[in-house]
Design an enzyme around this catalytic site. Structure first.
Site, short mmCIF file in Angstrom:
data_model
loop_
_atom_site.label_atom_id
_atom_site.label_comp_id
_atom_site.label_asym_id
_atom_site.label_seq_id
_atom_site.Cartn_x
_atom_site.Cartn_y
_atom_site.Cartn_z
N LEU A 161 5.68 -18.41 -3.62
CA LEU A 161 6.37 -19.60 -4.15
C LEU A 161 7.88 -19.47 -3.98
O LEU A 161 8.43 -18.38 -3.96
CB LEU A 161 6.01 -19.84 -5.62
CG LEU A 161 6.38 -18.79 -6.68
CD1 LEU A 161 7.84 -18.84 -7.05
CD2 LEU A 161 5.52 -19.01 -7.92
N LYS B 278 3.86 -9.90 2.58
CA LYS B 278 4.90 -10.50 1.73
C LYS B 278 6.30 -10.11 2.23
O LYS B 278 7.19 -10.95 2.37
CB LYS B 278 4.70 -10.07 0.28
CG LYS B 278 5.79 -10.50 -0.66
CD LYS B 278 5.91 -12.01 -0.79
CE LYS B 278 7.21 -12.40 -1.44
NZ LYS B 278 7.43 -13.82 -1.50
N CYS C 56 14.79 -12.22 -4.39
CA CYS C 56 13.80 -11.73 -3.43
C CYS C 56 14.39 -11.21 -2.12
O CYS C 56 14.25 -10.04 -1.80
CB CYS C 56 12.79 -12.83 -3.14
SG CYS C 56 11.77 -13.18 -4.58
N1 LIG Z 1 11.28 -15.22 -8.23
C1 LIG Z 1 10.69 -15.56 -7.09
O1 LIG Z 1 11.02 -16.56 -6.47
C2 LIG Z 1 9.57 -14.72 -6.53
C3 LIG Z 1 8.76 -15.23 -5.52
C4 LIG Z 1 7.72 -14.45 -5.01
C5 LIG Z 1 7.54 -13.16 -5.50
N2 LIG Z 1 8.36 -12.67 -6.47
C6 LIG Z 1 8.09 -11.31 -6.98
O2 LIG Z 1 7.39 -11.44 -8.21
C7 LIG Z 1 7.79 -10.40 -9.11
C8 LIG Z 1 8.32 -11.01 -10.39
O3 LIG Z 1 9.49 -11.74 -10.09
P1 LIG Z 1 10.17 -12.72 -11.15
O4 LIG Z 1 11.30 -13.38 -10.47
O5 LIG Z 1 9.11 -13.52 -11.82
O6 LIG Z 1 10.72 -11.62 -12.21
P2 LIG Z 1 11.44 -11.88 -13.59
O7 LIG Z 1 12.46 -10.81 -13.72
O8 LIG Z 1 11.84 -13.30 -13.72
O9 LIG Z 1 10.29 -11.62 -14.68
C9 LIG Z 1 9.67 -10.40 -14.88
C10 LIG Z 1 9.10 -10.38 -16.30
O10 LIG Z 1 8.26 -9.23 -16.46
C11 LIG Z 1 8.42 -8.76 -17.79
N3 LIG Z 1 7.91 -7.39 -17.91
C12 LIG Z 1 8.49 -6.22 -17.52
N4 LIG Z 1 7.69 -5.18 -17.84
C13 LIG Z 1 6.59 -5.68 -18.44
C14 LIG Z 1 5.41 -5.11 -18.99
N5 LIG Z 1 5.20 -3.78 -18.98
N6 LIG Z 1 4.48 -5.93 -19.56
C15 LIG Z 1 4.69 -7.27 -19.57
N7 LIG Z 1 5.79 -7.87 -19.07
C16 LIG Z 1 6.73 -7.08 -18.51
C17 LIG Z 1 9.91 -8.91 -18.03
O11 LIG Z 1 10.21 -8.88 -19.42
C18 LIG Z 1 10.17 -10.30 -17.40
O12 LIG Z 1 10.01 -11.34 -18.33
C19 LIG Z 1 8.80 -9.56 -8.34
O13 LIG Z 1 8.14 -8.49 -7.72
C20 LIG Z 1 9.33 -10.53 -7.29
O14 LIG Z 1 9.80 -9.86 -6.15
C21 LIG Z 1 9.35 -13.42 -7.00
#
Ligand SMILES: NC(=O)c1ccc[n+]([C@@H]2O[C@H](COP(=O)([O-])OP(=O)(O)OC[C@H]3O[C@@H](n4cnc5c(N)ncnc54)[C@H](O)[C@@H]3O)[C@@H](O)[C@H]2O)c1
Length: 452
Positions: A162, A216, A272
């Site tokens: 996404l 990815k 990302c």
């Molecule tokens: N943001 C994007 O557009 C996007 C798109 C594709 C993939 N990703 C990938 O998805 C993953 C998440 O990205 P994001 O942007 O959502 O991150 P983010 O930082 O917005 O959110 C991560 C969340 O995980 C929580 N967390 C950490 N440790 C935890 C645990 N032990 N138990 C429960 N919750 C916990 C944090 O408190 C936080 O709320 C990353 O690997 C990122 O590379 C992100």
């Protein structure tokens, strides 16, 4: 495929990916529990208050919470008990070496192993280096061994593609769903889960886990490479006296190149691309391969993020005591995310040089306040025009729609000096010059002095 029973799903992490995934999976009838270690965030979400800006997400979360299909908790034990499918959607930021920091992923795997009592399918949605699924499996196994129990479990990779700003649309109508598995049971679960999103055609691409993990990174690196290539061409364009926008429209007409993602600008940011380029570079080196191209993508990007500041410096010389207007703080339009945003490189360089900033962003001023706090050299303004008041130059950093057709007459009256640095090439240079502005774009050499 229709008529699959609803699934009970647990999602670890309620960030951009976890929250969108949870809300979208609940929307098709599944019962979803989202768990996070951030108690404030969970409390906020439980009140129906969505802590991030993503178009359409508020209504989707509220609707599914009210329908009883989506709940938020900090109780990991209850969350592990809930879902036959357990998604890991926590952050994987860069560590100091540039590798992906897997501490949150490991924590979740350990938690699942600590509490599971019956079969679980553990699915990594976070972007993780190739081989992480093996580590997740080993961590769960170790936690189960410590309890001297051995319920069955599978591990799968289901990376998320996404885009922030269009996340719900991307999730609901994905280009493809990549499913990395090592047995049919896991594949069947994931095919069933995604069946409602596959009605017009099957978008699931089932493959081995390592290929899924690499897919990815490969997707993000291809996109980041396009941006850095265009930025490199823009730099050359400036030096040879060409206009990169004319070049862009001409090369995009070749179907092998295409028009998507070939906009020159002031560098890519976000949560990302930068970290994924670094992480794949690190994986590559760990496996004994020196990735010349990956290092260059990042090097070009870091240089490009300095371009706006250098343009201002070339124009003004000393920037001490100057006030610069900044339009756009988020790393791209339609999000409030400022992770690694070019606006941050610009503002921090300006402060270092003794300049002040007046900034406006339609959604990210709250995030800027959270990051930078109150400081005398930063005014976070309520409107675009307010951010242009009495400034020595105005810099467009993020191409929000609202910046595209400003009232240039009014702008000229408000600004102390009519200097515009267009970091996204959204304006017509000739028009602005006729209107009496000094205009600088990216790679639009006519009138641009050679960069320092
Ligand atoms: N943001 C994007 O557009 C996007 C798109 C594709 C993939 N990703 C990938 O998805 C993953 C998440 O990205 P994001 O942007 O959502 O991150 P983010 O930082 O917005 O959110 C991560 C969340 O995980 C929580 N967390 C950490 N440790 C935890 C645990 N032990 N138990 C429960 N919750 C916990 C944090 O408190 C936080 O709320 C990353 O690997 C990122 O590379 C992100």
């Amino acid at each position: 495929m229709n008529g699959w029973p609803l699934l009970r799903i647990t999602i670890f992490g309620t960030g951009y990916v976890g929250l969108v995934t949870g809300a979208c999976l609940a929307e098709t009838g599944n019962h979803v529990v989202c768990v996070d270690i951030d108690a404030d965030r969970v409390a906020q979400l439980s009140r129906g208050d969505v802590p991030i800006y993503e178009p359409g997400l508020d209504a989707l979360v509220t609707g599914n919470v009210n329908a009883g299909r989506l709940t938020f908790t900090t109780d990991a034990e209850a969350a592990v008990a809930h879902g036959r499918l357990q998604f890991i959607a926590v952050g994987t930021p860069s560590d100091e070496s540039g590798a992906a920091d897997l501490q949150y992923v490991r924590q979740v795997a350990d938690t699942i192993g600590r509490y599971m009592t019956e079969y679980r399918l553990v699915i990594t949605k976070s972007t993780v280096p190739v081989g992480t699924a093996d580590e997740v499996r080993a961590t769960i196994r170790a936690a189960l061994d410590a309890r001297d129990v051995s319920p069955e479990f599978d591990v799968a990779s289901n990376p998320e593609f996404l885009k922030e700003g269009a996340a719900i649309e991307d999730f609901m109508k994905p280009d493809r769903v990549v499913i990395g598995v090592d047995n049919e049971r896991a594949a069947d679960h994931l095919r069933a889960l995604y069946a409602p999103y596959n009605r017009s055609r099957d978008r699931c691409m089932v493959m081995d886990i390592r290929s899924a993990e690499l897919t990815k990174y490969a997707a993000n690196i291809m996109l980041a490479a396009k941006v850095s290539m265009m930025n490199e061409l823009a730099q050359i364009s400036d030096r040879v006296g060409a206009d990169i926008e004319r070049v862009r429209t001409a090369i995009g007409a070749d179907h092998r190149i295409g028009y998507h993602f070939i906009y020159p600008g002031c560098g890519f940011g976000g949560s990302c691309f930068p970290k994924d380029v670094r992480a794949l570079g690190s994986t590559s080196k760990q496996h004994g391969y020196e990735p010349a191209l990956l290092d260059a993508i990042e090097g070009v990007n870091m240089r490009q993020k300095r371009v706006l500041f250098e343009r201002l410096q070339a124009h003004f010389g000393d920037l001490a005591g100057r006030t610069i207007g900044v339009w756009g703080l988020a790393f791209k339009p339609n999000t409030d995310d400022m992770r690694e945003a070019p606006s941050r490189t610009l503002m921090e360089a300006l402060w270092e040089a003794g300049a002040s900033v007046r900034a406006f962003d339609p959604e990210a001023t709250g995030e800027a306040r959270r990051i930078y706090g109150d400081r005398a050299d930063l005014a976070l303004c309520d409107s675009a025009l307010d951010a242009a008041r009495d400034v020595d130059a105005l810099v467009v950093v993020t191409e929000w729609h609202i910046f595209r057709s400003p009232d240039f007459d009014e702008l000229k009256t408000l600004m102390a000096q009519p200097v515009i640095v267009d970091g996204r090439n959204i304006y017509e240079p000739d028009y602005l010059r006729r209107e009496g502005f000094t205009y600088y774009g990216i790679g639009r050499a006519a009138g641009n002095p050679a960069p320092v």
